[in-house]
Design a protein around this motif. Structure first.
Motif, mmCIF file in Angstrom:
data_model
loop_
_atom_site.group_PDB
_atom_site.id
_atom_site.type_symbol
_atom_site.label_atom_id
_atom_site.label_comp_id
_atom_site.label_asym_id
_atom_site.label_seq_id
_atom_site.Cartn_x
_atom_site.Cartn_y
_atom_site.Cartn_z
ATOM 1 N N GLY A 1 -20.409 15.600 45.696
ATOM 2 C CA GLY A 1 -20.160 14.632 46.763
ATOM 3 C C GLY A 1 -21.458 14.132 47.363
ATOM 4 N N PHE A 2 -22.424 15.050 47.521
ATOM 5 C CA PHE A 2 -23.749 14.656 48.003
ATOM 6 C C PHE A 2 -24.380 13.653 47.056
ATOM 7 N N LEU A 3 -24.345 13.944 45.769
ATOM 8 C CA LEU A 3 -24.950 13.061 44.775
ATOM 9 C C LEU A 3 -24.263 11.693 44.760
ATOM 10 N N ALA A 4 -22.935 11.688 44.734
ATOM 11 C CA ALA A 4 -22.197 10.421 44.734
ATOM 12 C C ALA A 4 -22.421 9.654 46.034
ATOM 13 N N GLY A 5 -22.476 10.369 47.146
ATOM 14 C CA GLY A 5 -22.705 9.721 48.431
ATOM 15 C C GLY A 5 -24.079 9.093 48.519
ATOM 16 N N MET A 6 -25.084 9.768 48.017
ATOM 17 C CA MET A 6 -26.434 9.212 48.055
ATOM 18 C C MET A 6 -26.568 7.984 47.159
ATOM 19 N N ILE A 7 -25.929 8.021 45.998
ATOM 20 C CA ILE A 7 -25.965 6.847 45.118
ATOM 21 C C ILE A 7 -25.231 5.681 45.774
ATOM 22 N N THR A 8 -24.070 5.953 46.356
ATOM 23 C CA THR A 8 -23.317 4.911 47.056
ATOM 24 C C THR A 8 -24.112 4.357 48.226
ATOM 25 N N ALA A 9 -24.732 5.248 48.997
ATOM 26 C CA ALA A 9 -25.535 4.804 50.147
ATOM 27 C C ALA A 9 -26.677 3.910 49.690
ATOM 28 N N LEU A 10 -27.335 4.285 48.610
ATOM 29 C CA LEU A 10 -28.436 3.486 48.096
ATOM 30 C C LEU A 10 -27.966 2.095 47.678
ATOM 31 N N VAL A 11 -26.839 2.021 46.985
ATOM 32 C CA VAL A 11 -26.301 0.734 46.543
ATOM 33 C C VAL A 11 -25.931 -0.134 47.746
ATOM 34 N N VAL A 12 -25.270 0.455 48.752
ATOM 35 C CA VAL A 12 -24.844 -0.319 49.922
ATOM 36 C C VAL A 12 -26.053 -0.793 50.733
ATOM 37 N N VAL A 13 -27.060 0.063 50.889
ATOM 38 C CA VAL A 13 -28.260 -0.335 51.630
ATOM 39 C C VAL A 13 -29.007 -1.442 50.889
ATOM 40 N N VAL A 14 -29.123 -1.342 49.579
ATOM 41 C CA VAL A 14 -29.789 -2.391 48.803
ATOM 42 C C VAL A 14 -29.010 -3.706 48.922
ATOM 43 N N CYS A 15 -27.683 -3.645 48.883
ATOM 44 C CA CYS A 15 -26.878 -4.862 49.080
ATOM 45 C C CYS A 15 -27.149 -5.467 50.453
ATOM 46 N N GLY A 16 -27.246 -4.614 51.470
ATOM 47 C CA GLY A 16 -27.535 -5.107 52.812
ATOM 48 C C GLY A 16 -28.903 -5.748 52.917
#
Length: 162
Positions: free
Chosen positions: A9-24
């Protein structure tokens, strides 16, 4: 098994966070001068991305506490994550643990009932994740509402044609 779920969950969350922040960031760079609704949407993406990242960071701490609790051996009783959180008499009564995901926490259960929450999850994780997540969702709602309103220029032009 729970430790693996938390660590994945940590790994998936960090990847998701990175994608969302880059989109922002991309949205902010591309649309910064166009409209306030788009700027607000970019800020909402950034807030939600950081909220996901902070929550994932807390999942890593919780997963490490579960790994420590599940580790057997001569130094395994009382559970290592439960030590130092309460007085020695209470810590000696620890029999089990439980992980809560909302809000994120690691609880030590005692004989005869009762439990206490440890500091395995840093104190800033839940408030920061909730506040930034709520700010991001409010930002999305406000940007959606403001983008549906007709702009002044289109109303002025429509009035000039009539």
């Amino acid at each position: 098994m729970l430790a693996l779920v938390l660590l994945f969950g940590f790994l998936a969350g960090m990847i998701t966070a990175l994608v969302v922040v880059v989109c922002g960031v991309v949205m902010a760079v591309r649309h910064w001068r166009r409209s306030s609704a788009r700027r607000l949407r970019a800020a909402a993406f950034l807030a939600v991305g950081v909220a996901i990242g902070v929550y994932a960071w807390g999942m890593a701490y919780t997963g490490m506490a579960v790994l420590e609790a599940e580790d057997g051996g001569t130094d395994s009783s009382p559970l290592r994550p439960c030590r130092g959180e309460a007085d020695p008499a209470t810590v000696a009564r620890v029999i089990d643990y439980r992980v809560g995901l909302v809000p994120l926490r690691f609880e030590c259960h005692l004989t005869g009932g009762g439990s206490y929450t440890t500091s395995s999850v840093p104190g800033y994780v839940n408030p920061v994740a909730w506040m930034l997540g709520a700010a991001g969702l409010i930002g999305f709602m406000v940007s959606a509402a403001s983008s549906k309103r007709p702009s002044r220029t289109s109303n002025d032009e429509a009035g000039a044609v009539l």
